[in-house]
Design an enzyme around this catalytic site. Structure first.
Site, PDB file in Angstrom:
ATOM      1  N   GLU A 166       0.982  -1.404  -0.146  1.00 58.25           N
ATOM      2  CA  GLU A 166       0.124   0.038  -0.050  1.00 58.25           C
ATOM      3  C   GLU A 166       0.774   1.345   0.036  1.00 58.25           C
ATOM      4  OE1 GLU A 166      -3.882  -2.061   2.325  1.00 58.25           O
ATOM      5  OE2 GLU A 166      -2.659  -0.329   3.408  1.00 58.25           O
ATOM      6  N   GLU A 354      -5.561  -8.427   0.933  1.00 63.74           N
ATOM      7  CA  GLU A 354      -5.991  -8.219   2.257  1.00 63.74           C
ATOM      8  C   GLU A 354      -7.516  -7.753   2.175  1.00 63.74           C
ATOM      9  OE1 GLU A 354      -4.175  -4.973   4.368  1.00 63.74           O
ATOM     10  OE2 GLU A 354      -2.044  -5.669   4.210  1.00 63.74           O
TER      11      GLU A 354
END
Length: 442
Positions: A166, A354
């Site tokens: 991320e 995720e």
């Protein structure tokens, strides 16, 4: 719905991150990371908590791997702590750090669990931050050397790699808003951090692929389904600008499309930090893209919000079900995200690396009956299967996360785990969601 509907090649897993679970932050030669430093500052972490012990995974990894095996989870995503391997971020190697990750990899394989390491999950060595961190272009070289060391040390047993976790979050929260480590603010920090992270992602991909052409090499992106507050033109335009920033800024240069700065002109400030040849250096043909999605965001026009002229309408003000993170409970968003990223012709394969939700879990009578999380995961999988059946190249799903852990600035308050952790005793208790996931995979 059963596992077979997803196909035999579908990858089922669970995700973790070094700083959030390992503890032992200064053990056996490990150097400090920016999160060690940030967590020690007053007022930065909820309730003044820290990750010096966390889940004590550094000492209890075999116990936790036994739980992964018991739940029939075949793929375990974790990250290397850069400063455990290179305490100063570069230069002298900490052999005991390498030894730990070698034990972790070998112990996973001995249990029939495939290790999926992430090279960088936010915990930059503090020594490198002291030199400017992600705002210093030299970090591309530092990261490349670190990647090469990991490839040489562990690559003989790794079939799947992730370069970064991320990048939009660690640059936005850490180098623009200042709410995450290292706590820097402003465009003067954000723009170079973005560009150097993009260059490093691609450089890391090239190094890993050249070290082992047979390994699958990917990288992960945070993404949220975004909708306008209404269909008024100014709200629709605001939502599009938010989508550029949150969902497109980091992935499009990696795909060879350059920065989407024509659609959000403030991003042209990144060009100041670009050098000749960078357009090509930013791109890499990853074998897969990891998508990490949790909720949806509603966006409206805001004249007073600088640069973006858009703001998120808080879920708590929308009278919708909330998670502990005060995010909207919206598992349906995973379908829209998969469809959105599948539209990029350059993306060959997608894994959901995720997905999950935090709820106020309570240990009662020796168990945790977390029906809200169980429902969230089940609905997410139904939506994923819908996208897959429509031809989207999604071929894996990883729950966030294995055990309750240190959730960055939120400390230990949000519990995302399939397994409950009593942080006073380190006792693990499999929750109802974990039991269901294990039976589903069995």
């Amino acid at each position: 719905m059963n596992k077979d509907e997803f196909g035999k090649s579908f990858k089922w897993g669970v995700s973790t991150a070094a700083f959030q679970i390992e503890g032992s932050c200064s053990a056996e030669g490990k150097g400090p990371s920016i999160w060690d430093t940030f967590s020690s500052r007053k007022g930065k972490i909820l309730h003044g908590q820290h990750a010096r012990v966390a889940c004590d995974f550094y000492n209890r990894y075999e116990q936790d791997l036994d739980l992964v095996k018991a739940l029939h989870i075949g793929n375990f995503r974790f990250s290397f702590a850069w400063s455990r391997i290179l305490p100063e971020g570069k230069g002298t190697v900490n052999q005991k750090g390498l030894d730990f990750y070698n034990r972790l990899i070998d112990s996973s394989l001995e249990r029939g669990i495939n290790p999926w390491p992430t090279l960088y999950h936010w915990d930059l060595p503090q020594a490198l931050e002291d030199l400017g961190g992600w705002t210093n272009r030299d970090i591309v070289g530092w990261f490349s050397d670190y990647t090469d060391l990991c490839a040489r040390s562990f690559g003989d047993r790794i079939d799947h790699w992730m370069v970064m976790n991320e990048p939009m979050v660690f640059t936005g929260a850490g180098y623009f808003l200042g709410v995450h480590a290292p706590g820097k603010t402003g465009l003067k920090n954000f723009f170079p951090a973005v560009h150097h992270a993009v260059l490093s992602m691609a450089a890391g991909g090239r190094i890993l692929k050249s070290a082992n052409s047979q390994a699958e090499v990917g990288t992960t992106f945070s993404c949220s389904h975004i909708e306008p507050y209404s269909q008024k033109s100014w709200n629709v335009s605001a939502a599009k600008r938010a989508d550029v920033l949150f969902n497109r800024l980091m992935i499009e240069p990696v795909l060879g499309m350059g920065y989407p700065d024509e659609e959000l002109s403030i991003l042209k400030g990144i060009r100041k930090y670009m050098q000749a040849g960078d357009e090509d250096k930013m791109a890499f043909d990853f074998d897969f893209i990891g998508l990490q999605t949790y909720t949806r965001e509603i966006v409206r026009y805001s004249l007073l919000t600088p640069y973006l002229h858009a703001k998120l309408v808080k879920a708590e003000n929308r009278k919708v079900p909330l998670t502990t993170m005060k995010w909207e409970v919206y598992p349906e968003g995973i379908y829209s995200i998969i469809k959105k990223y599948s539209a990029y012709k350059q993306i060959k394969k997608i894994y959901i690396t995720e997905n999950g939700a935090a709820f106020p879990d309570e240990l009662r009578d020796g168990g945790v009956d977390d029906q809200e999380r169980l429902s969230f995961i089940q609905t997410s999988l139904q939506q994923l299967l819908k996208a897959k059946d429509e031809g989207c190249p999604v071929d894996g799903y990883f729950v966030w996360t294995l055990t309750d852990n240190f959730e960055w600035a939120e400390g230990y308050h949000p519990r995302f785990g399939l397994i409950h952790v009593d942080f006073n005793t380190q006792k693990r208790t499999i929750k109802s969601s974990g039991k269901w996931y294990g039976e589903f995979l069995k």
